[in-house]
Design a protein around this motif. Structure first.
Motif, PDB file in Angstrom:
ATOM      1  N   SER A 282      11.770  -3.663 -29.452  1.00 23.21           N
ATOM      2  CA  SER A 282      12.462  -4.808 -28.858  1.00 23.21           C
ATOM      3  C   SER A 282      12.581  -5.993 -29.807  1.00 23.21           C
ATOM      4  O   SER A 282      13.353  -6.916 -29.557  1.00 23.21           O
ATOM      5  N   ASN A 283      11.830  -5.993 -30.913  1.00 30.27           N
ATOM      6  CA  ASN A 283      11.983  -7.069 -31.885  1.00 30.27           C
ATOM      7  C   ASN A 283      13.379  -7.110 -32.483  1.00 30.27           C
ATOM      8  O   ASN A 283      13.843  -8.165 -32.930  1.00 30.27           O
ATOM      9  N   ALA A 284      14.054  -5.963 -32.520  1.00 23.15           N
ATOM     10  CA  ALA A 284      15.435  -5.949 -33.003  1.00 23.15           C
ATOM     11  C   ALA A 284      16.328  -6.789 -32.097  1.00 23.15           C
ATOM     12  O   ALA A 284      17.248  -7.476 -32.561  1.00 23.15           O
ATOM     13  N   MET A 285      16.054  -6.735 -30.792  1.00 26.12           N
ATOM     14  CA  MET A 285      16.811  -7.557 -29.845  1.00 26.12           C
ATOM     15  C   MET A 285      16.579  -9.043 -30.104  1.00 26.12           C
ATOM     16  O   MET A 285      17.524  -9.850 -30.111  1.00 26.12           O
ATOM     17  N   MET A 286      15.341  -9.406 -30.338  1.00 28.20           N
ATOM     18  CA  MET A 286      15.009 -10.786 -30.656  1.00 28.20           C
ATOM     19  C   MET A 286      15.720 -11.236 -31.933  1.00 28.20           C
ATOM     20  O   MET A 286      16.237 -12.357 -32.015  1.00 28.20           O
ATOM     21  N   PHE A 287      15.777 -10.356 -32.906  1.00 27.87           N
ATOM     22  CA  PHE A 287      16.420 -10.659 -34.177  1.00 27.87           C
ATOM     23  C   PHE A 287      17.921 -10.885 -33.988  1.00 27.87           C
ATOM     24  O   PHE A 287      18.497 -11.836 -34.528  1.00 27.87           O
ATOM     25  N   SER A 288      18.563 -10.027 -33.212  1.00 32.05           N
ATOM     26  CA  SER A 288      20.008 -10.180 -32.982  1.00 32.05           C
ATOM     27  C   SER A 288      20.310 -11.448 -32.196  1.00 32.05           C
ATOM     28  O   SER A 288      21.319 -12.125 -32.447  1.00 32.05           O
ATOM     29  N   GLN A 289      19.452 -11.781 -31.229  1.00 35.48           N
ATOM     30  CA  GLN A 289      19.637 -13.014 -30.466  1.00 35.48           C
ATOM     31  C   GLN A 289      19.477 -14.236 -31.374  1.00 35.48           C
ATOM     32  O   GLN A 289      20.233 -15.199 -31.274  1.00 35.48           O
ATOM     33  N   ARG A 290      18.503 -14.180 -32.265  1.00 37.31           N
ATOM     34  CA  ARG A 290      18.250 -15.316 -33.148  1.00 37.31           C
ATOM     35  C   ARG A 290      19.454 -15.608 -34.045  1.00 37.31           C
ATOM     36  O   ARG A 290      19.819 -16.761 -34.256  1.00 37.31           O
ATOM     37  N   TYR A 291      20.090 -14.556 -34.564  1.00 37.22           N
ATOM     38  CA  TYR A 291      21.186 -14.740 -35.508  1.00 37.22           C
ATOM     39  C   TYR A 291      22.569 -14.548 -34.880  1.00 37.22           C
ATOM     40  O   TYR A 291      23.565 -14.513 -35.605  1.00 37.22           O
ATOM     41  N   ARG A 292      22.617 -14.399 -33.548  1.00 38.70           N
ATOM     42  CA  ARG A 292      23.883 -14.329 -32.804  1.00 38.70           C
ATOM     43  C   ARG A 292      24.819 -13.258 -33.370  1.00 38.70           C
ATOM     44  O   ARG A 292      25.992 -13.515 -33.648  1.00 38.70           O
ATOM     45  N   ALA A 293      24.304 -12.068 -33.519  1.00 43.61           N
ATOM     46  CA  ALA A 293      25.098 -10.981 -34.084  1.00 43.61           C
ATOM     47  C   ALA A 293      24.802  -9.670 -33.349  1.00 43.61           C
ATOM     48  O   ALA A 293      23.632  -9.294 -33.206  1.00 43.61           O
ATOM     49  N   LEU A 294      25.847  -9.001 -32.876  1.00 40.82           N
ATOM     50  CA  LEU A 294      25.747  -7.666 -32.284  1.00 40.82           C
ATOM     51  C   LEU A 294      24.703  -7.601 -31.173  1.00 40.82           C
ATOM     52  O   LEU A 294      23.962  -6.625 -31.061  1.00 40.82           O
TER      53      LEU A 294
END
Length: 324
Positions: A282-294
């Motif tokens: 789920s850290n990938a989800m956090m990463f995508s939310q942080r950088y507003r991508a995909l």
């Protein structure tokens, strides 16, 4: 093992389902309030730093099995860089966001080592196997988040630099943004604390434990909320491709490198391959939310890879029992 795996998958599904209900009912506000992004920022700026600092500060670096860790992280980081380079080429053709290559590379490599990896490995390989997995977990987020953060910050610095600014300002901006960063800074601070040899004071350690323990349920809730707010992407091609990379190519690559280059066999090899075969964390989800991508695609990868793992892990365990 099947009962343990089913129970874990059910628990993950229920927590994500609670997040979906919260998002669907708009209990935390509508899209204009961006509640999922607010929670993602809380995870990124508060809970993840606490977890990373405590993990790094408490690592017994002298006792880590560096050969086994290299057998896992050399192929995984190589795959991360390969996916990133591949996506950089596609980015130009498809007009993807600046952070898209990094988001896809972390989605294809960052495994759910804690919620799913721990019960599966302990159920199949017992306490000895679990001890080996915990060694991987101890540096898993540190290594992969550090590499991916550096990649995305380099891309952002390059994108925002003036056309005639040259390489120096881009590297300086990358270094500054990568160092003063909620992922990198607590790791550096944790390593410095570790070097002193001092134990963490009891009250501080308790605070860090409480903050870090919020990461898992919060990120799982974010997956459900993102499904409610964003839905699934119109095309699932990207999510399916990343899922196949995570569930099939990464464990095969780790197997080949760990056995062929580092000479591992038996239980250590089996644990590393299963760790590589885990679904996207789920850290990938956090990463995508942080950088507003995909964000929608990453949500789909989390869901599809978790469901697909129930089908692929028996095949990997069968192959390991015959060949490893």
């Amino acid at each position: 093992m099947s009962a343990v795996l089913f129970a874990k998958l059910a628990a993950i599904g229920l927590i994500a389902g609670f997040g979906w209900v919260v998002g669907r009912m708009r209990w935390l506000g509508d899209e204009r309030a961006e509640p999922a992004r607010v929670l993602a920022n809380a995870a990124f700026f508060l809970f993840a730093p606490a977890l990373l600092f405590r993990t790094t500060a408490r690592l017994d670096l002298a006792q880590l099995p560096w050969a086994m860790l290299a057998a896992y992280f050399v192929p995984v980081v190589a795959m991360m860089l390969g996916v990133y380079a591949w996506q950089r080429l596609w980015q130009v053709r498809r007009g993807l966001p600046v952070a898209a290559p990094s988001v896809r590379s972390i989605s294809a490599t960052f495994g759910n080592t804690l919620q799913i990896g721990v019960p599966v490995v302990s159920g199949v390989f017992g306490e000895t196997g679990l001890g080996l997995l915990l060694t991987v977990i101890s540096v898993h987020a540190l290594v992969l988040l550090l590499v991916c953060t550096t990649l995305v910050e380099l891309d952002l610095a390059r994108a925002h630099a003036a056309p005639d600014s040259g390489l120096g300002p881009v590297l300086a901006s990358t270094l500054r943004n990568a160092l003063i960063h909620p992922v990198v800074l607590p790791v550096v601070a944790g390593l410095l604390w570790n070097a002193t040899g001092w134990p963490l004071p009891g009250p501080l350690d308790e605070v860090l434990i409480l903050l870090g323990s919020a990461m898992v349920p919060l990120c799982l809730t974010l997956i459900g909320m993102s499904l409610a707010y964003l839905g699934l992407p119109r095309s699932l091609g990207g999510a399916l491709s990343v899922t196949l990379l995570k569930l099939l190519l990464q464990p095969l690559l780790v197997w080949a490198v760990a056995a062929g280059v580092f000479g591992l066999s038996g239980l250590p090899l089996q644990v590393l391959v299963v760790a590589a075969a885990l679904p996207t964390g789920s850290n990938a989800m956090m990463f995508s939310q942080r950088y507003r991508a995909l964000e929608a695609e990453t949500t789909a990868v989390n869901v599809i890879s978790t469901l697909g793992f129930a089908l692929t892990v028996p095949a990997w365990l069968w192959a390991l029992s015959r060949l490893a």
